[in-house]
Design a protein around this motif. Sequence first.
Motif, PDB file in Angstrom:
ATOM      1  N   THR A   2       0.825  -1.187   0.000  1.00 37.62           N
ATOM      2  CA  THR A   2       0.000   0.000   0.000  1.00 37.62           C
ATOM      3  C   THR A   2       0.854   1.229   0.000  1.00 37.62           C
ATOM      4  O   THR A   2       2.045   1.202   0.275  1.00 37.62           O
ATOM      5  N   GLY A   3       0.242   2.365  -0.245  1.00 42.01           N
ATOM      6  CA  GLY A   3       0.978   3.617  -0.264  1.00 42.01           C
ATOM      7  C   GLY A   3       1.156   4.178   1.114  1.00 42.01           C
ATOM      8  O   GLY A   3       0.566   3.721   2.091  1.00 42.01           O
ATOM      9  N   THR A   4       1.971   5.212   1.204  1.00 38.78           N
ATOM     10  CA  THR A   4       2.183   5.873   2.470  1.00 38.78           C
ATOM     11  C   THR A   4       0.981   6.727   2.790  1.00 38.78           C
ATOM     12  O   THR A   4       0.156   7.040   1.939  1.00 38.78           O
ATOM     13  N   ALA A   5       0.905   7.139   4.049  1.00 37.72           N
ATOM     14  CA  ALA A   5      -0.194   7.996   4.465  1.00 37.72           C
ATOM     15  C   ALA A   5       0.234   9.439   4.294  1.00 37.72           C
ATOM     16  O   ALA A   5       0.621   9.859   3.222  1.00 37.72           O
ATOM     17  N   ALA A   6       0.238  10.190   5.398  1.00 33.25           N
ATOM     18  CA  ALA A   6       0.545  11.616   5.295  1.00 33.25           C
ATOM     19  C   ALA A   6       2.036  11.850   5.165  1.00 33.25           C
ATOM     20  O   ALA A   6       2.854  10.973   5.399  1.00 33.25           O
ATOM     21  N   GLN A   7       2.378  13.078   4.774  1.00 33.33           N
ATOM     22  CA  GLN A   7       3.782  13.472   4.708  1.00 33.33           C
ATOM     23  C   GLN A   7       4.318  13.650   6.126  1.00 33.33           C
ATOM     24  O   GLN A   7       3.558  13.784   7.076  1.00 33.33           O
ATOM     25  N   PRO A   8       5.640  13.630   6.317  1.00 31.57           N
ATOM     26  CA  PRO A   8       6.208  13.753   7.646  1.00 31.57           C
ATOM     27  C   PRO A   8       5.654  14.963   8.380  1.00 31.57           C
ATOM     28  O   PRO A   8       5.504  16.049   7.829  1.00 31.57           O
ATOM     29  N   GLY A   9       5.336  14.740   9.680  1.00 28.85           N
ATOM     30  CA  GLY A   9       4.775  15.798  10.505  1.00 28.85           C
ATOM     31  C   GLY A   9       5.868  16.501  11.282  1.00 28.85           C
ATOM     32  O   GLY A   9       7.051  16.389  10.969  1.00 28.85           O
ATOM     33  N   PRO A  10       5.477  17.225  12.322  1.00 32.40           N
ATOM     34  CA  PRO A  10       6.441  17.973  13.111  1.00 32.40           C
ATOM     35  C   PRO A  10       7.491  17.068  13.726  1.00 32.40           C
ATOM     36  O   PRO A  10       7.228  15.904  14.031  1.00 32.40           O
ATOM     37  N   ALA A  11       8.684  17.626  13.877  1.00 32.46           N
ATOM     38  CA  ALA A  11       9.763  16.852  14.494  1.00 32.46           C
ATOM     39  C   ALA A  11       9.338  16.419  15.883  1.00 32.46           C
ATOM     40  O   ALA A  11       8.709  17.169  16.618  1.00 32.46           O
ATOM     41  N   GLY A  12       9.691  15.190  16.249  1.00 31.02           N
ATOM     42  CA  GLY A  12       9.351  14.684  17.568  1.00 31.02           C
ATOM     43  C   GLY A  12       8.095  13.851  17.593  1.00 31.02           C
ATOM     44  O   GLY A  12       7.802  13.198  18.595  1.00 31.02           O
ATOM     45  N   ASP A  13       7.306  13.844  16.515  1.00 26.18           N
ATOM     46  CA  ASP A  13       6.124  12.993  16.462  1.00 26.18           C
ATOM     47  C   ASP A  13       6.540  11.525  16.452  1.00 26.18           C
ATOM     48  O   ASP A  13       7.605  11.159  15.960  1.00 26.18           O
ATOM     49  N   ILE A  14       5.664  10.675  16.990  1.00 27.70           N
ATOM     50  CA  ILE A  14       5.899   9.237  16.980  1.00 27.70           C
ATOM     51  C   ILE A  14       5.458   8.699  15.623  1.00 27.70           C
ATOM     52  O   ILE A  14       4.277   8.763  15.269  1.00 27.70           O
TER      53      ILE A  14
END
Length: 234
Positions: A2-14
Amino acid sequence: MTGTAAQPGPAGDIGVLVVDDHAVVRRGLSAYLESADGIEVLAEAVDGKDALDQLQRLVAEGRPAQVVLMDVLMPRMDGITAIRAVLAAHPHVRVVVLTSFGELERVHAALEAGASGYLLKDADPDEVAAAIRSADRGEVHLDPTVAGRLTRRLVSPPTGLAALTARERSILALVARGMSNHQIAAELYISERTARTHVSHILAKLQLTSRTQAALVAIREGLVSPPDTYGGAT
């Protein structure tokens, strides 16, 4: 795959990988987790093999996942096998099981494989997020229902072979080998009356009515192997 979900979020997110063979479940989990503070869904996978591929791809892209949210029953590679494979290839990743099955045997298997959490699919969405955060901290999070079952198992009286003393297990093995009370007494240097008492206690603890049933239990539980047994004495 499957494809990826969202683009990378804020630094420090799990960073989370969602693994489930049902697309509706994956999408629902991803949609909720994307709205949870401090959690970013990096990708989805349809089974254990796909999960390994996705984890490797995320590493190559420089945005490795920290937590995998894993179903148990899936095609190609089931969740328990996948937990071991994921932890072998990515030792720093934490795995949280999210499944419809709460049998203690599955729970034990998942925890022994290295899972950092075990949730049922009727869990509140906030609890799913809490389990992901706990896993990321190196803690173990269990569904309250599962935790309750484990606690009751721990405090309840032992059953099966666990209810037998070491001496009773030894005598059960001799019963399974077809020995009479007289032969057991001679083998263990005890009186025949003591041997008979031990056998009675074994049958009572195992809730059995015959020596033949006791012998079958001993074979089934691996106390003796089938080639070592023959017709039991009466």
